[in-house]
Design a protein around this motif. Structure first.
Motif, PDB file in Angstrom:
ATOM      1  N   PHE A   1       1.207 -11.413 -10.032  1.00  0.00           N
ATOM      2  CA  PHE A   1       1.203 -10.042 -10.159  1.00  0.00           C
ATOM      3  C   PHE A   1      -0.010  -9.262  -9.774  1.00  0.00           C
ATOM      4  O   PHE A   1      -1.194  -9.317 -10.128  1.00  0.00           O
ATOM      5  CB  PHE A   1       1.457  -9.753 -11.758  1.00  0.00           C
ATOM      6  CG  PHE A   1       1.331  -8.200 -12.148  1.00  0.00           C
ATOM      7  CD1 PHE A   1       2.389  -7.580 -11.858  1.00  0.00           C
ATOM      8  CD2 PHE A   1       0.178  -7.759 -12.810  1.00  0.00           C
ATOM      9  CE1 PHE A   1       2.488  -6.169 -12.149  1.00  0.00           C
ATOM     10  CE2 PHE A   1       0.057  -6.380 -12.902  1.00  0.00           C
ATOM     11  CZ  PHE A   1       1.435  -5.548 -12.683  1.00  0.00           C
ATOM     12  N   CYS A   2       0.356  -8.231  -8.892  1.00  0.00           N
ATOM     13  CA  CYS A   2      -0.429  -7.299  -8.554  1.00  0.00           C
ATOM     14  C   CYS A   2       0.441  -5.882  -8.506  1.00  0.00           C
ATOM     15  O   CYS A   2       1.201  -5.744  -8.460  1.00  0.00           O
ATOM     16  CB  CYS A   2      -0.559  -7.356  -6.928  1.00  0.00           C
ATOM     17  SG  CYS A   2      -1.535  -8.926  -6.481  1.00  0.00           S
ATOM     18  N   PHE A   3      -0.660  -4.811  -8.490  1.00  0.00           N
ATOM     19  CA  PHE A   3       0.002  -3.223  -8.513  1.00  0.00           C
ATOM     20  C   PHE A   3      -1.133  -2.511  -7.848  1.00  0.00           C
ATOM     21  O   PHE A   3      -2.331  -2.879  -7.692  1.00  0.00           O
ATOM     22  CB  PHE A   3       0.444  -3.037  -9.852  1.00  0.00           C
ATOM     23  CG  PHE A   3      -1.157  -2.469 -10.718  1.00  0.00           C
ATOM     24  CD1 PHE A   3      -1.255  -1.296 -11.053  1.00  0.00           C
ATOM     25  CD2 PHE A   3      -1.892  -3.616 -11.150  1.00  0.00           C
ATOM     26  CE1 PHE A   3      -2.440  -0.908 -11.752  1.00  0.00           C
ATOM     27  CE2 PHE A   3      -2.950  -3.253 -12.049  1.00  0.00           C
ATOM     28  CZ  PHE A   3      -3.301  -1.964 -12.258  1.00  0.00           C
TER      29      PHE A   3
ATOM     30  N   SER B   1       2.953   1.343  -6.551  1.00  0.00           N
ATOM     31  CA  SER B   1       3.837   0.143  -5.990  1.00  0.00           C
ATOM     32  C   SER B   1       3.425  -1.377  -6.879  1.00  0.00           C
ATOM     33  O   SER B   1       2.219  -1.183  -7.422  1.00  0.00           O
ATOM     34  CB  SER B   1       3.519  -0.068  -4.482  1.00  0.00           C
ATOM     35  OG  SER B   1       2.317  -0.666  -4.341  1.00  0.00           O
ATOM     36  N   VAL B   2       4.217  -2.093  -7.055  1.00  0.00           N
ATOM     37  CA  VAL B   2       4.219  -3.308  -7.710  1.00  0.00           C
ATOM     38  C   VAL B   2       4.244  -4.413  -6.583  1.00  0.00           C
ATOM     39  O   VAL B   2       5.220  -4.278  -5.685  1.00  0.00           O
ATOM     40  CB  VAL B   2       5.037  -3.612  -8.768  1.00  0.00           C
ATOM     41  CG1 VAL B   2       4.970  -5.001  -9.214  1.00  0.00           C
ATOM     42  CG2 VAL B   2       4.826  -2.599  -9.857  1.00  0.00           C
ATOM     43  N   GLY B   3       3.331  -5.319  -6.599  1.00  0.00           N
ATOM     44  CA  GLY B   3       3.601  -6.426  -5.374  1.00  0.00           C
ATOM     45  C   GLY B   3       2.146  -6.684  -5.065  1.00  0.00           C
ATOM     46  O   GLY B   3       1.403  -5.763  -4.630  1.00  0.00           O
ATOM     47  N   CYS B   4       2.056  -8.194  -4.479  1.00  0.00           N
ATOM     48  CA  CYS B   4       0.687  -8.431  -3.934  1.00  0.00           C
ATOM     49  C   CYS B   4       0.758  -8.445  -2.433  1.00  0.00           C
ATOM     50  O   CYS B   4      -0.240  -8.606  -1.689  1.00  0.00           O
ATOM     51  CB  CYS B   4       0.371 -10.042  -4.300  1.00  0.00           C
ATOM     52  SG  CYS B   4       0.028 -10.227  -5.980  1.00  0.00           S
TER      53      CYS B   4
ATOM     54  N   GLY C   1      -8.725  -6.444  -5.437  1.00  0.00           N
ATOM     55  CA  GLY C   1      -8.025  -6.488  -4.574  1.00  0.00           C
ATOM     56  C   GLY C   1      -7.483  -8.121  -3.989  1.00  0.00           C
ATOM     57  O   GLY C   1      -8.321  -8.930  -4.081  1.00  0.00           O
ATOM     58  N   ASN C   2      -6.368  -8.303  -3.598  1.00  0.00           N
ATOM     59  CA  ASN C   2      -5.703  -9.372  -3.697  1.00  0.00           C
ATOM     60  C   ASN C   2      -6.503 -10.341  -2.594  1.00  0.00           C
ATOM     61  O   ASN C   2      -6.020 -11.571  -2.541  1.00  0.00           O
ATOM     62  CB  ASN C   2      -4.109  -9.273  -3.462  1.00  0.00           C
ATOM     63  CG  ASN C   2      -3.434 -10.842  -3.871  1.00  0.00           C
ATOM     64  OD1 ASN C   2      -3.687 -11.179  -5.026  1.00  0.00           O
ATOM     65  ND2 ASN C   2      -2.699 -11.180  -2.936  1.00  0.00           N
ATOM     66  N   LEU C   3      -7.015  -9.521  -1.524  1.00  0.00           N
ATOM     67  CA  LEU C   3      -7.495 -10.356  -0.232  1.00  0.00           C
ATOM     68  C   LEU C   3      -8.581 -11.119  -0.915  1.00  0.00           C
ATOM     69  O   LEU C   3      -9.249 -12.198   0.076  1.00  0.00           O
ATOM     70  CB  LEU C   3      -7.893  -9.320   0.613  1.00  0.00           C
ATOM     71  CG  LEU C   3      -6.979  -8.741   1.678  1.00  0.00           C
ATOM     72  CD1 LEU C   3      -7.449  -7.690   2.456  1.00  0.00           C
ATOM     73  CD2 LEU C   3      -6.015  -9.720   2.398  1.00  0.00           C
ATOM     74  N   GLY C   4      -9.392 -10.897  -1.863  1.00  0.00           N
ATOM     75  CA  GLY C   4     -10.383 -11.834  -2.540  1.00  0.00           C
ATOM     76  C   GLY C   4     -10.031 -12.162  -3.801  1.00  0.00           C
ATOM     77  O   GLY C   4      -9.303 -11.575  -4.592  1.00  0.00           O
ATOM     78  N   ARG C   5     -10.279 -13.671  -3.832  1.00  0.00           N
ATOM     79  CA  ARG C   5      -9.870 -14.347  -5.177  1.00  0.00           C
ATOM     80  C   ARG C   5     -11.407 -14.506  -6.188  1.00  0.00           C
ATOM     81  O   ARG C   5     -12.276 -15.175  -5.619  1.00  0.00           O
ATOM     82  CB  ARG C   5      -9.363 -15.854  -5.021  1.00  0.00           C
ATOM     83  CG  ARG C   5      -8.725 -16.358  -6.240  1.00  0.00           C
ATOM     84  CD  ARG C   5      -8.066 -17.597  -6.132  1.00  0.00           C
ATOM     85  NE  ARG C   5      -7.393 -18.173  -7.321  1.00  0.00           N
ATOM     86  CZ  ARG C   5      -7.030 -19.274  -7.265  1.00  0.00           C
ATOM     87  NH1 ARG C   5      -7.006 -19.982  -6.325  1.00  0.00           N
ATOM     88  NH2 ARG C   5      -6.546 -19.720  -8.544  1.00  0.00           N
ATOM     89  N   ALA C   6     -11.446 -14.023  -7.222  1.00  0.00           N
ATOM     90  CA  ALA C   6     -12.639 -14.087  -7.897  1.00  0.00           C
ATOM     91  C   ALA C   6     -13.282 -15.404  -8.116  1.00  0.00           C
ATOM     92  O   ALA C   6     -12.364 -16.270  -8.336  1.00  0.00           O
ATOM     93  CB  ALA C   6     -12.351 -13.180  -9.131  1.00  0.00           C
TER      94      ALA C   6
END
Length: 739
Positions: A139-141, A487-490, A169-174
């Motif tokens: 889930f991203c928004f 918007s919604v979506g990764c 931001g989805n380009l990086g994973r914690a």
């Protein structure tokens, strides 16, 4: 015929109109819309999780929205020992009272990895175990309102825990540092050749591959809804306006590129003007910082942490950053006063995010007003009775643009909840020289490295961050708010991520030798299969008494089966320096004054009166009060719930359909998923950029194809049979002639 670009744009428009399926069925109807406290317009719920269903598990592959980590925390593991915990998914669960609970406990975790410098296997041990849950690549928004109801962990006057609620931001994973290297926390979309080496995905790139848009700067942006700094400062902290003391919440935008020269000094507010002596010479130099930041209530700009310098990496660090790639990142944030009740009952924190150029970030928290016998008005937090929102911090986009050309984040972002334990956050800054600086609560020699009471608090086994609910709202009217559309979506078309992540999967995965079974960054979510005895074990409402062999364990169903997978990284690196609010006193002769008052006894003065207001302007804010009604209350009864699954005989079917094993396992009803069917089967209903590309009409997309019917297939079979028969007869004839 439409061009691929035109078709992609049209499909994107249609996809945007689709609604999200991320809403929890337990969210009350009265809470499915909200009013913006900035522009007053109506926002609609697009995602929620009430965590009302107990015993949910979040190990990789157990939940469609969330993934709890099973790995070491490599983001904060270099400075002074850094990360002291190991993330284990068994620390994350839901409780019967409807809470997502992230526990932090005393428990050793040891693993062996190859030290790239020593060229030998070394063993590392952490003495704390905690949890992180994230919705990465699920889930991203982009833009909207996120509200979190939270009970903070530990005790307000004991420092050492680092709980946080944040967006990345989805380009990086914690905690996967290879994925964030030179992407965190860039929010910069200009071509600057001097900065190009430091930003992995630069606007200078004429051709960005892996599905990225050309000439578009990208990054793993970070917005911290709340980071807790607990402890006992003995009074108001220096350089805070109005006076703030521990505990407080950090409300922060992490942004790059940062201000490289004339930065404010840690422990001091930014100098906004130049003073001149009688001779006309400047006696102080103005410092560069972001103007037009506004705070209100018991909130001060944070003078103790202005950002991180990411310099060249060392040989033993898991990522590589050269001297040319080094850069400054900024932490633009404020300190929000907290009280003891924030650690006892749920309190709501809200972030309103208008993304991109012309946008803004606004933090809010619940509060209420109290008038003392002298008629003085105080803002009170932490009593659980608050109905009004306090506008704590406002960051406009033009403040970022004017300073460094950066912007309010526009990246599709995911939600993270975690509790870290790091020696660089809320730990003693003045450890005596004779102290060994070790961090084992069971070793008497290490007690001097902890704050008083920390180990005793951890030994109770009752330390937990509790999330009552999380809800995300977005506007359907782009003209009603500033900034870019929501918007919604990764994987949105404007900011795609899916193909890039697939192209660099290794950056988002745990390292061997402990996780050979990880084929991709995320495992497929299981639909049923969990061991059970009765329907109630699978989210069903029925009660059964049929006995099941208690010694039997079905493979792949126990919560603990995967949580001990460990991570191996060949080194340690820190993205943040020591952020203790008292750390700046290390090299100064200042001494903290004795405690003069307790938080519970004497609330801090507010900024309501003209005399008490901060020198910063108050942000624009709606005056509408948000009132909690009976309809808003959480309902935990299961009598009206439809069953999520059932406990059935488990069968393994062989090649010929023969039953090879028969035991009990969960079978999910439609709409539910997870090993025990306790999660709603959520997913994006609209396709992302990668999926949309597959629908583009190309030149030969609809060329003529063979037309086949059953008659054609039968006729072909007859011809093939005749041909084979002819070959057999011919072969027999040739053999007879040889004889």
């Amino acid at each position: 015929m439409k061009s691929p670009a035109t078709t992609l744009s049209l499909l994107s428009t249609v996809a945007t109109m689709a609604t999200s399926s991320w809403i929890d069925e337990d969210t009350p109807e009265a809470l499915r819309t909200t009013k913006s406290l900035v522009d007053g317009s109506t926002y609609h719920l697009v995602m929620s999780d009430e965590f009302n269903v107990p015993d949910r598990t979040f190990t990789d592959g157990h939940d469609p929205t969330w993934t709890a980590l099973d790995k070491s925390d490599d983001d904060y593991s270099a400075s002074g020992g850094g990360s002291l915990h190991f993330y284990n998914s068994s620390m994350v669960s839901t409780t019967p009272d409807g809470m997502l609970t992230i526990q932090s406990i005393l428990e050793d975790t040891s693993w062996t990895h190859l030290d790239l410098v020593k060229k030998e296997q070394v063993t590392k041990t952490t003495h704390f175990k905690s949890g992180m849950i994230q919705s990465w690549n699920k889930f991203c928004f982009t833009g909207g309102i996120i509200e979190v109801d939270v009970i903070l962990p530990g005790e307000p006057d004991i420092g050492g825990l680092w709980p946080a609620m944040w967006l990345l931001g989805n380009l990086g994973r914690a905690t996967y540092e290879a994925s964030t290297n030179n992407l965190w926390p860039w929010s910069y979309d200009k071509c600057d050749r001097k900065k190009q080496d430091s930003q992995s995905i630069s606007a200078c790139n004429k051709a960005n591959h892996f599905g990225l848009n050309k000439e578009q700067g990208r990054g793993a942006t970070e917005i911290d809804i709340l980071e807790l700094m607990a402890g006992d400062s003995g009074g108001a902290l220096p350089a805070t306006e109005p006076p703030i003391m521990l505990p407080y919440a950090d409300l922060t935008l992490q942004v790059a590129p940062g201000i490289a020269e004339n930065r404010p000094q840690s422990g001091s507010q930014p100098v906004r003007s130049v003073d001149h002596s009688h001779s006309g010479y400047a006696t102080s130099v103005a410092e560069n910082w972001y103007d037009n930041l506004t705070v209100a209530g018991n909130t001060s700009l944070n003078p103790f942490f202005y950002g991180t310098y990411l310099g060249p990496t060392k040989k033993n660090e898991p990522v590589t950053r050269s001297k040319k790639q080094a850069f400054q990142a900024d932490a633009v944030g404020a300190m929000k006063q907290l009280g003891p009740e924030h650690f006892k009952t749920p309190h709501t924190f809200r972030l309103e995010w208008q993304p991109g150029r012309g946008g803004s970030l606004d933090w809010f928290s619940k509060s209420y007003k109290k008038v003392d016998e002298n008629g003085t008005v105080f803002h009170m937090e932490g009593d659980g009775k608050g109905q009004d929102w306090e506008h704590s911090l406002h960051i406009p986009d033009f403040a970022l643009d004017e300073a460094m050309g950066s912007k309010i984040p526009e990246e599709p972002s995911y939600v993270i909840f975690n509790t870290a334990i790091s020696s660089t956050w809320a730990f003693p800054y003045n450890v005596p020289d004779w102290c060994p600086k070790c961090y084992d609560c069971y070793d008497p020699k290490c007690q001097c490295s902890f704050n008083p009471g920390f180990c005793a608090m951890m030994k109770t086994g009752k330390v937990a961050l509790k999330i009552d609910s999380v809800r995300v709202y977005q506007s359907r009217d782009d003209d009603a708010h500033s900034g870019k559309p929501h918007s919604v979506g990764c994987d949105p078309v404007e900011f795609p991520t899916r193909e890039y992540i697939k192209g660099f999967e290794y950056r988002y995965m745990r390292n061997p030798p402990f996780v050979y079974d990880d084929k991709h960054p995320l495992r497929d979510v299981k639909t049923g299969g969990g061991a059970c005895k009765v329907d109630a074990d699978c989210g069903g409402g029925g009660v059964e008494t049929e006995d099941v062999d208690e010694d039997w364990e079905m493979s792949g169903t126990k919560t603990m089966e995967e949580v001990l997978d460990l991570d191996n990284n060949g080194g340690e690196s820190s993205l943040r320096e020591d952020q203790s609010p008292l750390a700046h006193l290390k090299d100064k002769e200042h001494k903290i004054q004795p405690r003069e008052r307790k938080l519970a006894d004497h609330p801090l003065p507010s900024s309501n009166s003209e005399e008490e207001k901060s020198t910063l302007d108050k942000p624009p804010v709606s005056t509408e009060a948000v009132v909690t009604t009976k309809k808003d209350k959480k309902v935990l009864t299961s009598t009206n719930r439809k069953p999520k699954g059932q406990c059935v005989e488990a069968t393994n079917v062989g090649l010929f359909g023969i039953k090879t094993e028969s035991r009990k396992q969960c079978k999910c009803n439609e709409g539910y998923t997870g090993p025990h069917c306790l999660s709603i089967d959520k997913q994006d209903e609209k396709p992302g950029a990668e999926a949309l590309k597959e629908k583009i009409d190309y030149l030969f997309e609809h060329r003529a194809k063979p037309y086949l019917t059953g008659f054609h297939i039968m006729l072909g079979g007859i011809f093939a049979g005749v041909f084979l028969a002819f070959l057999v007869v011919d072969n027999v004839t040739k053999r007879r002639k040889r004889m």
